[in-house]
Design a protein around this motif. Sequence first.
Motif, PDB file in Angstrom:
ATOM      1  N   GLU A 147     -57.885  -0.980  37.992  1.00 56.17           N
ATOM      2  CA  GLU A 147     -57.911  -2.336  38.437  1.00 56.17           C
ATOM      3  C   GLU A 147     -58.580  -2.595  39.733  1.00 56.17           C
ATOM      4  OE1 GLU A 147     -54.159  -1.208  36.144  1.00 56.17           O
ATOM      5  OE2 GLU A 147     -55.212  -0.444  37.923  1.00 56.17           O
ATOM      6  N   SER A 148     -58.713  -1.718  40.470  1.00 53.56           N
ATOM      7  CA  SER A 148     -59.428  -1.839  41.774  1.00 53.56           C
ATOM      8  C   SER A 148     -61.075  -2.067  41.585  1.00 53.56           C
ATOM      9  CB  SER A 148     -59.227  -0.813  42.872  1.00 53.56           C
ATOM     10  OG  SER A 148     -57.942  -0.697  43.205  1.00 53.56           O
ATOM     11  N   MET A 149     -61.304  -1.674  40.518  1.00 47.24           N
ATOM     12  CA  MET A 149     -62.939  -1.448  40.007  1.00 47.24           C
ATOM     13  C   MET A 149     -63.407  -2.673  39.106  1.00 47.24           C
ATOM     14  SD  MET A 149     -63.011   2.535  39.120  1.00 47.24           S
ATOM     15  CE  MET A 149     -61.852   3.775  39.851  1.00 47.24           C
TER      16      MET A 149
ATOM     17  N   TRP B 137     -70.141  -3.750  40.545  1.00 49.82           N
ATOM     18  CA  TRP B 137     -68.887  -3.795  41.465  1.00 49.82           C
ATOM     19  C   TRP B 137     -68.119  -2.402  41.112  1.00 49.82           C
ATOM     20  CZ3 TRP B 137     -67.701  -5.539  45.799  1.00 49.82           C
ATOM     21  CH2 TRP B 137     -66.364  -5.722  46.184  1.00 49.82           C
ATOM     22  N   ALA B 138     -67.982  -2.201  39.979  1.00 51.90           N
ATOM     23  CA  ALA B 138     -67.114  -0.858  39.548  1.00 51.90           C
ATOM     24  C   ALA B 138     -67.868   0.259  40.292  1.00 51.90           C
ATOM     25  CB  ALA B 138     -67.084  -0.559  37.992  1.00 51.90           C
ATOM     26  N   LYS B 139     -68.981   0.404  40.397  1.00 51.08           N
ATOM     27  CA  LYS B 139     -69.706   1.740  41.005  1.00 51.08           C
ATOM     28  C   LYS B 139     -69.578   1.617  42.560  1.00 51.08           C
ATOM     29  CE  LYS B 139     -73.867   4.233  41.529  1.00 51.08           C
ATOM     30  NZ  LYS B 139     -75.328   4.457  41.175  1.00 51.08           N
ATOM     31  N   ILE B 140     -69.579   0.452  43.334  1.00 49.60           N
ATOM     32  CA  ILE B 140     -69.231   0.173  44.684  1.00 49.60           C
ATOM     33  C   ILE B 140     -67.838   0.646  44.835  1.00 49.60           C
ATOM     34  CG2 ILE B 140     -68.944  -1.537  46.594  1.00 49.60           C
ATOM     35  CD1 ILE B 140     -71.321  -3.073  44.958  1.00 49.60           C
TER      36      ILE B 140
ATOM     37  N   TYR C 264     -64.121   2.095  32.894  1.00 45.68           N
ATOM     38  CA  TYR C 264     -65.310   2.097  33.773  1.00 45.68           C
ATOM     39  C   TYR C 264     -66.627   2.441  32.767  1.00 45.68           C
ATOM     40  CZ  TYR C 264     -68.042   3.826  37.663  1.00 45.68           C
ATOM     41  OH  TYR C 264     -69.084   4.266  38.728  1.00 45.68           O
ATOM     42  N   PRO C 265     -67.706   1.855  33.301  1.00 50.18           N
ATOM     43  CA  PRO C 265     -67.960   0.936  34.230  1.00 50.18           C
ATOM     44  C   PRO C 265     -67.623  -0.601  33.915  1.00 50.18           C
ATOM     45  CG  PRO C 265     -70.003   1.419  33.141  1.00 50.18           C
ATOM     46  CD  PRO C 265     -68.900   2.224  32.338  1.00 50.18           C
ATOM     47  N   PHE C 266     -67.097  -0.718  32.912  1.00 53.62           N
ATOM     48  CA  PHE C 266     -66.647  -2.263  32.567  1.00 53.62           C
ATOM     49  C   PHE C 266     -67.652  -3.273  32.193  1.00 53.62           C
ATOM     50  CE2 PHE C 266     -63.417  -0.451  35.627  1.00 53.62           C
ATOM     51  CZ  PHE C 266     -62.225  -0.514  34.857  1.00 53.62           C
ATOM     52  N   THR C 267     -68.945  -2.693  31.932  1.00 55.38           N
ATOM     53  CA  THR C 267     -69.825  -3.396  31.495  1.00 55.38           C
ATOM     54  C   THR C 267     -69.754  -4.611  30.277  1.00 55.38           C
ATOM     55  OG1 THR C 267     -71.444  -1.526  32.029  1.00 55.38           O
ATOM     56  CG2 THR C 267     -72.134  -3.500  30.933  1.00 55.38           C
ATOM     57  N   ARG C 268     -68.724  -4.065  29.333  1.00 52.47           N
ATOM     58  CA  ARG C 268     -68.661  -4.655  28.270  1.00 52.47           C
ATOM     59  C   ARG C 268     -67.061  -5.639  28.310  1.00 52.47           C
ATOM     60  NH1 ARG C 268     -69.640  -2.332  22.509  1.00 52.47           N
ATOM     61  NH2 ARG C 268     -69.930  -4.686  22.201  1.00 52.47           N
TER      62      ARG C 268
END
Length: 562
Positions: free
Chosen positions: A323-325, A309-312, A69-73
């Motif tokens: 995996e859900s994020m 999307w990760a934040k949502i 998280y937040p998976f930006t990279r």
Amino acid sequence: MRDLDLDTEEKIKESYQQWEEKVLKPWLSKRPERKQSFSTPSGIEVKRLYTPLDLKGSYAEKIGFPGEYPFTRGIYPTMYRGRLWTIRQYAGFGSAEDTNERFRKLLQAGQTGLSMAFDLPTQLGLDPDHILAFTEVGVVGVSMFHWKEMDIVMSGIPLDKVTTSMTINATAIELLSMYVATAEARGIDKKVLDGTVQNDILKEYIARKNFIYPPEPSMRYAIDLIEYSAKNIPKWYPISISGYHIREAGADAILEVAFTLADGIEYVRKTMERGIPVDEFAPKLSFFFAGYTNIFEEVAKFRAARRMWAKIMKEWFGAKKPESMMLRFHTQTGGAELTAQQPEINIIRTTLQALAAVLGGTQSLHVNSYDEALALPSEKAAKIAIRVQQIIAYESGAADTIDPLAGSYYIEALTDEIEEKAWKIIEKIESMGGMMKAIEKGYPQAEIAESAYRIQKKIESGEMVKVGVNMFYEPDWIGTTEVFRVNPEVRNRVLERLKKYRSERDEIKWRDSLNMLRKAAEKENENLFPYILNAIKAGATVGEISGTLREIWGEYREPSIF
């Protein structure tokens, strides 16, 4: 991401001002810039120079590390160093045999996943002998009206070893049921099937317009597929939430991100209303974006969407599993950016677009063929499109390190700005009651129309350059493009088989299956997937199943909103 102490920040400001006074101004007095202002295709102003002063937030908050998280990279710790993206060329035309032959050739050329295109009658729930289907059979995709046609398309292709993506929405359950029926006829358990079905009906109302039923029953249909797949086809991705068609309809990159994620929010909300915990289905949600030619805006768009999307999922819906994020997405290069003029130079455009997708961290990629502004791809053009991906993968170095543009002052500032602007649009949609309510009010449709108009005006004025169209136009350009045409005899072949299938089926089982489907559709809380699968196995066609649902739900007629 500034992470600067005040002393360092002041030094950078001072140095920047000195550079402007002593270096920049004298230079500009002799050599002015070629334009008064610069902006991205989405209208974001591009500054002359970016520095650490343009970055916002901390590194951990905004960028972090891949696979967390937040998976930006990126959503995986090693990204392409571990496994390359899936090379998945979108293909399908004519009859089942024609498409099977093209699939085999694409796999032989190095494609690593299948992507199936269906003709308009199949997409709209019409059999090929329907009066409205006559001129469209097999034209823009394969005609797929009976499960045995799917068996022909996948002949010689191991369903338990290949991943298959199907671009189908209003008849998505029918087509996935055909795939399941084909697998089971070969002794393959549906639990091992891997692939994606688009099943994104919201974007049809927003942009693409290939809907059949009104929004409410259509959403029920889409969520039925998500629910059934989560429980019975665990490896399958039951929806591909599509920004691609939104972009191709004229939206800019900011609207593409905002509307796509707003659609995703609606699907998650509706699925959870069924009583299904978010972590049971969210890991199998997937997305689909366009890749356009402005590399930097596109890379920033992908990174912003992933972070949002990760934040949502974490903060809005309480997801616990990483995996859900994760925003997993397929990219297709921009068809609307291809030109009929000087079509060979479209190879350059699609190469840049594909590179943007890779630099942005896509999981799957389709590169449009250079001749698609003229017709369906020729075999030669489709093979070149695969080679574009392979050269990026093995020769460019873009796949050797994770998120190679991270830390660029420009990329990070652009990512932040796209995110900020997209959040405002999502907040407006939420204030309307969500995307379905926004669609009823015509909000996304009007915004896309306005964006398309603005972009077209820029092209016509020359402000936005299209090489070979409004700049460097050559009326006498002589190319070597061969235009592919579907054999008109396909229709006769398809109609003969349709007649044969109907004559061979068990009439009682077929009629009973449709009656059971009709009764299930009349109930509010009955999942339709098992009934449609049963009808498919009983020999029902796409048109007959869709016709049954039309009797219950009716057809949607879009109101005028302009």
